[in-house]
Design an enzyme around this catalytic site. Structure first.
Site, PDB file in Angstrom:
ATOM      1  N   ASN A   9       0.862  -1.165  -0.094  1.00 22.07           N
ATOM      2  CA  ASN A   9       0.079  -0.008   0.142  1.00 22.07           C
ATOM      3  C   ASN A   9       0.896   1.122  -0.019  1.00 22.07           C
ATOM      4  OD1 ASN A   9      -1.803   2.074   0.557  1.00 22.07           O
ATOM      5  ND2 ASN A   9      -2.548   1.316   2.372  1.00 22.07           N
ATOM      6  N   TRP A  10       0.918   1.812  -1.188  1.00 28.03           N
ATOM      7  CA  TRP A  10       1.997   2.974  -1.313  1.00 28.03           C
ATOM      8  C   TRP A  10       1.277   4.451  -0.560  1.00 28.03           C
ATOM      9  CZ3 TRP A  10       3.936   2.882  -7.000  1.00 28.03           C
ATOM     10  CH2 TRP A  10       4.330   1.797  -7.343  1.00 28.03           C
ATOM     11  N   LYS A  11      -0.108   4.218  -0.174  1.00 30.69           N
ATOM     12  CA  LYS A  11      -0.621   5.425   0.120  1.00 30.69           C
ATOM     13  C   LYS A  11      -0.408   6.639  -0.565  1.00 30.69           C
ATOM     14  CE  LYS A  11      -0.249   3.014   4.619  1.00 30.69           C
ATOM     15  NZ  LYS A  11      -0.030   3.334   6.084  1.00 30.69           N
ATOM     16  N   GLU A 100      -6.660   4.716   7.813  1.00 29.11           N
ATOM     17  CA  GLU A 100      -6.520   6.110   7.616  1.00 29.11           C
ATOM     18  C   GLU A 100      -7.756   6.759   6.834  1.00 29.11           C
ATOM     19  OE1 GLU A 100      -2.862   5.620   5.293  1.00 29.11           O
ATOM     20  OE2 GLU A 100      -1.905   5.056   7.339  1.00 29.11           O
ATOM     21  N   GLU A 170      -5.087  -4.914  10.694  1.00 33.40           N
ATOM     22  CA  GLU A 170      -4.055  -3.784  10.871  1.00 33.40           C
ATOM     23  C   GLU A 170      -4.074  -3.107  12.032  1.00 33.40           C
ATOM     24  OE1 GLU A 170      -2.230  -2.546   6.655  1.00 33.40           O
ATOM     25  OE2 GLU A 170      -3.937  -1.503   7.081  1.00 33.40           O
ATOM     26  N   GLY A 176       2.766   2.324  10.841  1.00 39.22           N
ATOM     27  CA  GLY A 176       3.792   3.582  10.463  1.00 39.22           C
ATOM     28  C   GLY A 176       4.437   4.133  11.968  1.00 39.22           C
ATOM     29  N   SER A 216       3.797  -1.973  10.166  1.00 36.68           N
ATOM     30  CA  SER A 216       5.167  -2.001  10.747  1.00 36.68           C
ATOM     31  C   SER A 216       5.890  -3.499  10.263  1.00 36.68           C
ATOM     32  CB  SER A 216       5.607  -1.437  11.901  1.00 36.68           C
ATOM     33  OG  SER A 216       5.133  -0.180  12.327  1.00 36.68           O
ATOM     34  N   GLY A 237       3.010  -1.008   4.272  1.00 33.08           N
ATOM     35  CA  GLY A 237       2.926   0.208   4.012  1.00 33.08           C
ATOM     36  C   GLY A 237       4.395   0.842   3.648  1.00 33.08           C
ATOM     37  N   GLY A 238       5.107   1.237   4.416  1.00 34.84           N
ATOM     38  CA  GLY A 238       6.374   2.030   4.427  1.00 34.84           C
ATOM     39  C   GLY A 238       7.400   1.019   3.707  1.00 34.84           C
TER      40      GLY A 238
HETATM   41  P1  13P Z   1       3.111   0.582   7.716  1.00 33.09           P
HETATM   42  O1  13P Z   1       3.822  -0.929   7.058  1.00 33.09           O
HETATM   43  O2  13P Z   1       3.771   1.717   7.201  1.00 33.09           O
HETATM   44  O3  13P Z   1       3.161   0.436   9.135  1.00 33.09           O
HETATM   45  O4  13P Z   1       1.899   0.724   7.030  1.00 33.09           O
HETATM   46  C1  13P Z   1       0.874  -0.435   7.231  1.00 33.09           C
HETATM   47  C2  13P Z   1      -0.496  -0.115   6.465  1.00 33.09           C
HETATM   48  O5  13P Z   1      -1.132   0.752   6.841  1.00 33.09           O
HETATM   49  C3  13P Z   1      -0.590  -0.884   5.229  1.00 33.09           C
HETATM   50  O6  13P Z   1      -1.876  -0.450   4.739  1.00 33.09           O
END
Ligand code: 13P
Length: 253
Positions: A9-11, A100, A170, A176, A216, A237-238
């Site tokens: 998920n690149w957000k 989010e 999640e 994050g 994370s 995510g990250g």
């Molecule tokens: P992180 O891996 O940055 O914690 O984010 C997880 C996430 O929200 C994936 O949708």
């Protein structure tokens, strides 16, 4: 047999050029090291980059998903994107109910349910997120919260439609933050979710549902998380913004 899935998920990150470089790097790494036969990789870039990523995905190294969809079919909803539009671009997956979106855009379980319906009408598989916030975890309410999210968002579906669903647990306190759920915490709630599904749809449907962990997740902890019997991969995510990290996570089964 359910798939192992690693979805990125690149957000709201990366310029077009950076995104293009990232996909290229992922492809190069996947040419060097093949994914396991039962592993599916999904990239979920921002809307404007879907087509570019989709072009690369024709080599079938990975599939493409969107990060959001509108809950209406079409019409005067400025700035929104419909499931029909995604389907017309042959997008196969879409994240729904991310924490989010729930926190910043008021996405409710009822909206999640409608979005899931729009996606399934268009043969797009929803990746449905659930998870508690820190205060809920500290109050021991994680099971109650996740149960409500799953039931209200998904349990209106019949068993055949439910079979298209991918779940992502999640915990919001792990997103994050660098703070990951322990493998035991992840397994405990994943098993709880699978049991909920089994009670409603039967064991076969439950056993066929991929339940991903997100929060994370990185190369250093993916292996012990994915080693749990009910953790079928990750929504990343990250670490999905770095080709090396993301591919290494996908090789962690
Ligand atoms: P992180 O891996 O940055 O914690 O984010 C997880 C996430 O929200 C994936 O949708």
């Amino acid at each position: 047999m359910r798939k192992n899935i690693v979805a990125g998920n690149w957000k709201m990150n990366k310029s077009f050029e950076e995104a293009d470089d990232l996909v290229n790097d992922i492809m190069t790494k996947l040419e060097e090291k093949e994914l396991g036969e039962n592993t599916l990789m999904i990239l979920c870039p921002p809307f404007p980059y879907l087509e570019m990523c989709q072009d690369y995905s024709n080599d079938s190294y990975f599939a493409i998903g969107a990060q959001n969809v509108n809950d209406n079919e079409k019409g005067a909803y400025t700035g929104e994107v419909s499931a029909t539009m995604l389907s017309s671009m042959e997008i196969e997956y879409c994240i729904v109910g991310h924490s989010e979106r729930r926190a910043y855009y008021g996405e409710t379980d009822a909206m999640v349910a409608r979005k899931v319906d729009r996606l399934l009408e268009n043969d797009i598989r929803p990746i449905v997120c659930c998870g508690e916030v820190l205060e809920e975890r500290e109050a021991g309410k994680q099971f109650e919260v996740v149960s409500r999210q799953i039931k209200d968002g998904l349990f209106h579906l019949d068993a055949e439609k439910f079979g298209q669903i991918i779940i992502a647990y999640e915990p919001v306190w792990a997103i994050g933050t660098g703070k990951t759920a322990t493998p035991e915490q992840a397994q405990e709630i994943h098993a709880f979710i699978r049991n909920l599904i089994a009670e409603k749809y039967g064991k076969e449907v439950a056993d066929n549902t991929s339940i991903l962990y997100g929060g994370s997740c990185k190369p250093s902890n993916a292996r012990e998380l994915f080693a749990n019997p009910d953790v079928d991969g990750g929504l990343i995510g990250g670490a999905s913004l770095q080709a090396d990290d993301f591919v290494n996570i996908a090789l962690s089964f």
